[in-house]
Write an enzyme that holds these catalytic residues in place. Structure first.
Site, PDB file in Angstrom:
ATOM      1  N   HIS A 121      -0.047  -6.213  -9.672  1.00 47.76           N
ATOM      2  CA  HIS A 121      -0.941  -5.143  -9.376  1.00 47.76           C
ATOM      3  C   HIS A 121      -0.809  -4.138 -10.320  1.00 47.76           C
ATOM      4  O   HIS A 121       0.159  -3.822 -10.881  1.00 47.76           O
ATOM      5  CB  HIS A 121      -0.447  -4.623  -7.976  1.00 47.76           C
ATOM      6  CG  HIS A 121      -1.488  -3.745  -7.327  1.00 47.76           C
ATOM      7  ND1 HIS A 121      -1.033  -2.452  -6.780  1.00 47.76           N
ATOM      8  CD2 HIS A 121      -2.643  -3.801  -7.102  1.00 47.76           C
ATOM      9  CE1 HIS A 121      -2.190  -1.887  -6.160  1.00 47.76           C
ATOM     10  NE2 HIS A 121      -3.111  -2.812  -6.382  1.00 47.76           N
ATOM     11  N   ASP A 125      -1.943   1.730  -4.412  1.00 45.38           N
ATOM     12  CA  ASP A 125      -2.792   1.622  -3.467  1.00 45.38           C
ATOM     13  C   ASP A 125      -2.454   2.878  -2.411  1.00 45.38           C
ATOM     14  O   ASP A 125      -1.468   2.789  -2.027  1.00 45.38           O
ATOM     15  CB  ASP A 125      -3.090   0.533  -2.675  1.00 45.38           C
ATOM     16  CG  ASP A 125      -3.805  -0.838  -3.449  1.00 45.38           C
ATOM     17  OD1 ASP A 125      -4.205  -0.409  -4.384  1.00 45.38           O
ATOM     18  OD2 ASP A 125      -3.617  -1.680  -3.113  1.00 45.38           O
ATOM     19  N   HIS A 205      -8.979   1.480   1.432  1.00 38.14           N
ATOM     20  CA  HIS A 205      -8.021   2.004   0.558  1.00 38.14           C
ATOM     21  C   HIS A 205      -8.585   2.454  -0.823  1.00 38.14           C
ATOM     22  O   HIS A 205      -9.523   2.237  -1.185  1.00 38.14           O
ATOM     23  CB  HIS A 205      -6.629   1.118   0.353  1.00 38.14           C
ATOM     24  CG  HIS A 205      -7.069   0.191  -0.548  1.00 38.14           C
ATOM     25  ND1 HIS A 205      -7.521  -1.020  -0.213  1.00 38.14           N
ATOM     26  CD2 HIS A 205      -6.804  -0.156  -1.959  1.00 38.14           C
ATOM     27  CE1 HIS A 205      -7.601  -1.736  -1.312  1.00 38.14           C
ATOM     28  NE2 HIS A 205      -6.976  -1.191  -2.291  1.00 38.14           N
ATOM     29  N   HIS A 207      -7.783   2.459  -4.755  1.00 37.25           N
ATOM     30  CA  HIS A 207      -6.829   1.689  -5.735  1.00 37.25           C
ATOM     31  C   HIS A 207      -6.810   2.745  -6.792  1.00 37.25           C
ATOM     32  O   HIS A 207      -8.077   3.248  -7.397  1.00 37.25           O
ATOM     33  CB  HIS A 207      -7.463   0.546  -6.115  1.00 37.25           C
ATOM     34  CG  HIS A 207      -6.889  -0.139  -7.303  1.00 37.25           C
ATOM     35  ND1 HIS A 207      -5.574  -0.756  -7.129  1.00 37.25           N
ATOM     36  CD2 HIS A 207      -6.894  -0.191  -8.736  1.00 37.25           C
ATOM     37  CE1 HIS A 207      -5.167  -1.150  -8.535  1.00 37.25           C
ATOM     38  NE2 HIS A 207      -6.037  -0.877  -9.154  1.00 37.25           N
TER      39      HIS A 207
END
Length: 233
Positions: A121, A125, A205, A207
């Site tokens: 990742h 988030d 959400h 990012h």
């Protein structure tokens, strides 16, 4: 010359002599009286300033000086607090970096592995409802904005990338609405978008990334960066 004549001539002299003697006596009495008065005054002062009285007077003077010092210290403290409060307000108004969203739940973190990503990742988030206001984390210029990740690929959905004065870039992805265009000058805390669930997203959400370039693959740990900039996450 008769005896009576002699006596009459002597009387003025005698009277003058007596007057001089009386005047001299009165002067002496006055001088003695004055001296006695001065002596009495000194004696009264000396009697008043006993050791105990001197100690009490000194203690009173010290207490007065201490009270004056305490008042000065309090005034200085109040003045210092006012200056610090003013600085705090100024710093708050002109904060260099802020949170991209106000209320959130932290979910996937930077460098986390998982099936959702082809690599680890690349950001942090912030789980928020669709339509949550998204703010510019810092002042800068918008260099990417729009669908297809603003050019970084469809996985990001609608996205924005901002170039900052320190050479870093911030990215905001999965947006439901983009409120700024390429070339726009934005300030820290300015509304730039609304959060969403576009692109490769497991739920509503934001990012958020911090990059060294405007492009994918140059991400840094965004939480560490914000904390180092004084932002409490």
């Amino acid at each position: 010359m008769s005896k009576r004549t002699v006596i009459n001539r002597l009387r003025p002299t005698v009277f003058r002599t007596r007057g001089a003697v009386v005047a001299t006596g009165m002067g002496a009495v006055m001088v003695v009286g004055a001296g006695a008065g001065v002596a009495s005054a000194h004696a009264g002062t000396a009697a008043t300033m006993t050791p105990a009285a001197a100690v009490a007077a000194q203690a009173q003077a010290q207490a007065k000086a201490a009270a004056a010092k305490q008042t000065a210290v309090k005034k200085a403290a109040v003045a210092k607090a006012a200056v610090q409060a003013k600085k705090g307000k100024t710093a708050k108004k002109s904060a260099a970096w802020v949170k991209p969203v106000s209320k959130y739940t932290l979910t996937a973190s930077y460098n986390q592995g998982g099936a959702m990503w082809s690599h680890k990742h690349s950001g942090q988030d912030f789980a928020v409802p669709v339509g949550t206001p998204v703010k510019a984390a810092g002042s800068g210029t918008v260099v990417k904005a729009g669908p297809n990740g603003g050019g970084d690929g469809p996985a990001y959905g609608n996205a924005i990338v901002i170039k900052h004065g320190n050479g870093k870039y911030s990215q905001y992805a999965h947006l439901s609405a983009v409120n700024v265009g390429v070339g726009a000058q934005v300030k820290a805390g300015q509304l730039i978008a609304k959060s969403g669930n576009t692109g490769n997203s497991s739920g509503p959400h934001l990012h958020f990334e911090i990059r060294t370039t405007p492009n994918y693959g140059s991400a840094l740990n965004p939480m560490a960066f914000l904390r180092s900039a004084g932002v409490q996450i």
